[in-house]
Design an enzyme around this catalytic site. Sequence first.
Site, PDB file in Angstrom:
ATOM      1  N   GLU A  39       0.825  -1.207   0.000  1.00  0.00           N
ATOM      2  CA  GLU A  39       0.000   0.000   0.000  1.00  0.00           C
ATOM      3  C   GLU A  39       0.863   1.263   0.000  1.00  0.00           C
ATOM      4  OE1 GLU A  39      -3.430   0.607  -0.069  1.00  0.00           O
ATOM      5  OE2 GLU A  39      -3.421  -1.477  -0.758  1.00  0.00           O
TER       6      GLU A  39
ATOM      7  N   CYS B  71     -18.203  -3.494 -17.492  1.00  0.00           N
ATOM      8  CA  CYS B  71     -18.305  -3.129 -16.080  1.00  0.00           C
ATOM      9  C   CYS B  71     -19.522  -3.758 -15.418  1.00  0.00           C
ATOM     10  CB  CYS B  71     -18.380  -1.608 -15.943  1.00  0.00           C
ATOM     11  SG  CYS B  71     -18.505  -1.055 -14.219  1.00  0.00           S
TER      12      CYS B  71
ATOM     13  N   CYS C 269     -24.849   2.998 -13.199  1.00  0.00           N
ATOM     14  CA  CYS C 269     -23.777   3.983 -13.061  1.00  0.00           C
ATOM     15  C   CYS C 269     -24.258   5.331 -13.588  1.00  0.00           C
ATOM     16  CB  CYS C 269     -22.543   3.525 -13.829  1.00  0.00           C
ATOM     17  SG  CYS C 269     -21.222   4.770 -13.891  1.00  0.00           S
TER      18      CYS C 269
END
Length: 348
Positions: A35, A200, A206
């Site tokens: 990270e 997607c 969306c």
Amino acid sequence: MKAVAPRLLDWQREHGRNDLPWQHPRSAYRVWLSEIMLQQTQVATVIPYFQRFVEALPDLSALASASEDEVLALWSGLGYYRRARFLHAAAKQAAALHGGELPADFDALLALPGIGRSTAGAILAQAYGLPYPIMDGNVKRVLARYHGIIGYPGLGPIEKQLWLHAEQHMPRSETARYTQAIMDLGAMVCRRSQPDCPACPLQSDCVAYRDGLTDSLPSPRPAKTLPTRQTVMMVIRDHHHRYLLERRPVDGIWPGLWSLPEASDPGAAWQVAGRYARLDDALALDSFDHIFSHYRLRIEPLLFAGVRAIPAVAEHSQHRWYPHDELLRLGLPAPVRQLLQRCKDLTP
């Protein structure tokens, strides 16, 4: 609006990235290291650095016991070196306070240097299976488009909205896979340019796709012109083919790394170089730019080759002579490393 998590989990199982080196094995240390390395750096760039780092320092105790030079050398080339210094400091603190492990507690993680809300969430979700959301650039893009949030994500009120949505979508189980799923979706499908909307799993509801806003969301950072600063960087090489390096201060750019002496102009450069060696000639090389987040640094290299070192300077703690074959073991800024390689066989 349909639940987001089940769709992302199903998509990730079939299409996501499931063979990243920090996933096997997935420990708190490896998640944390990945990270920190992935902040403002792409996965493909990070992988070889990560593998080299964990081979040398396989766990938190090894990192805590390492010298700063060793840590910076392993980090050299990744940029944003303050990350490495915080990583090292956090490892020492965790070794002292938490028995050599990263704590499975949000507030305790936040108290460690260099760990913010998103990094703490990633550690807790991916290593400990706890339902804490993350918020990297990919996640911001997915959430901004999915919810139709207008405004630059770096602004406080916009970021607050994104965090609220991230918390709402976070499942109570399969947290490691979910956090990987939303990052993967942003990197592989909901890309910054030319997103693959037909592929997607969130396309059906969306907002950006529905309203034709995928090209404008997330809203870009307000434009600003980067100021330019100039420096003369001196490559001082003695007749033994050793290079004079200077330890950078802990504040400012490239903190704690070994770099090259600098001056404001060529005249001053001759004066500075003359403190460390007896000079004969110099070769002015083509200048080049290095871009930081807040300004552009124009570097004007000046090569002094075949000089005779002044012996007393070699004992100064902030200036040392290094043979070329030892340079790779040092923490060097990327432009400095490239410049030294460029000067290896040049003479004035």
